[in-house]
Design an enzyme around this catalytic site. Structure first.
Site, mmCIF file in Angstrom:
data_model
loop_
_atom_site.group_PDB
_atom_site.id
_atom_site.type_symbol
_atom_site.label_atom_id
_atom_site.label_comp_id
_atom_site.label_asym_id
_atom_site.label_seq_id
_atom_site.Cartn_x
_atom_site.Cartn_y
_atom_site.Cartn_z
ATOM 1 N N HIS A 11 0.855 -1.177 0.000
ATOM 2 C CA HIS A 11 0.000 0.000 0.000
ATOM 3 C C HIS A 11 0.893 1.229 0.000
ATOM 4 C CE1 HIS A 11 -3.893 -2.103 1.568
ATOM 5 N NE2 HIS A 11 -3.811 -2.097 0.256
ATOM 6 N N ASP A 61 1.060 4.143 1.315
ATOM 7 C CA ASP A 61 1.521 4.862 2.512
ATOM 8 C C ASP A 61 2.648 4.140 3.234
ATOM 9 O OD1 ASP A 61 -0.618 3.013 3.017
ATOM 10 O OD2 ASP A 61 -0.791 3.770 5.059
ATOM 11 N N HIS A 115 -4.475 -8.473 6.396
ATOM 12 C CA HIS A 115 -4.795 -7.170 5.811
ATOM 13 C C HIS A 115 -5.365 -7.390 4.417
ATOM 14 C CE1 HIS A 115 -4.803 -2.903 5.689
ATOM 15 N NE2 HIS A 115 -3.793 -2.761 4.857
#
Length: 269
Positions: free
Chosen positions: A65, A67, A143
């Site tokens: 991801h 970030d 996740h």
């Protein structure tokens, strides 16, 4: 004995705020430095803190991801401008190299140092780095994409009376990034000196937390309690919660030795 510490370079979630940047940490053990995740803004924070990148040889990326990895190209090109010659090792899901290589070829094809990618399987608990004083293991997490945390162990070689050697584990630090509450990680992180566990949401956002596979501050505290860790650091705060003290208020009744990650803070492990 060398210091064992972790520096918070970024502790926000996907949306940056006025006070938080996306994820990044510098773990220091046995006079070695390890970068864990590299969101946007991490390079700037490192420069402000005077981090010596010449001591940095290994980068660990928990998942892909943005970030947690969008700051990598900035860091790697900056190292090129600094005329770095030592190799850099990156441990991550194999897709990271596919994503980064075109950018490196375009923006950093004149760099003087090698970038060596080490593909890892985030779904498997395994040792992915080991030298004479430090080892790093993956911690499989739950996740939306393949994700793992990292367990850092400081080890020292001890000679037995018969001349053979044994290894004594000293400091241990567990980094658990984006993850839904999962007790499966407890045996892996049992008794670590310090645990960083994401706490994106508060309990009032419990439904949202489960939907996007994140944890609440209470979830993180429960894991810390079950694993009998020494200290819990909360982080990866949702932008919707401006007052970070609310995370602490939710966690401390469950696990008292809890502290808040804030950028530029340094914690002993």
């Amino acid at each position: 004995m060398s210091e064992a510490k972790v520096t918070i370079l970024g502790c926000g979630s996907a949306k940056p705020t006025k006070t938080t940047s996306p994820s990044g940490q510098l773990v220091e053990l046995c006079d070695k430095s390890f970068l864990v995740d590299c969101g946007e803004g991490v390079v700037l924070t490192m420069q402000k803190l005077g981090v010596h990148t010449s001591r940095l040889y290994n980068i660990f990326i928990s998942h892909l991801h943005g970030d947690h990895c969008f700051g990598l190209i900035g860091l790697l090109t900056t190292l090129g401008m600094l005329k770095r010659t030592q190799p850099m090792h990156i441990y991550a899901h194999p897709d990271l190299q596919k994503l980064l290589q075109p950018l490196l070829d375009y923006h950093a094809n004149d760099r003087l140092y090698d970038i060596i990618f080490h593909p890892i399987n985030p779904r498997k608990h395994a040792v992915i780095f080991e030298d004479r004083t430090v080892s790093v293991e993956t911690i499989p997490l739950k996740h939306g994409v393949p994700t793992c945390g990292f367990l850092f162990k400081e080890t020292h070689r001890v000679q037995r009376e018969d001349g053979s050697f044994d290894y004594e584990t000293r400091k241990r630090y567990a980094y658990c990034s984006d993850t839904q509450y999962s007790e499966k990680i407890v045996p892996i992180i049992e008794g670590v000196d310090t645990l960083y566990h994401e706490s994106t949401f508060l309990q009032e956002h419990g439904a949202r937390s489960k939907e996007v596979k994140h944890s609440t501050a209470a979830d993180a505290a429960k894991i810390a309690s079950l694993a009998h860790v020494g200290k819990l650091i909360l982080g990866h705060y949702s932008a919707r919660v401006e007052d970070h003290s609310l995370f602490l208020e939710e966690a401390k009744p469950i696990f008292d030795n809890t502290v808040l990650a804030e950028e530029n803070l340094i914690f002993d492990i």
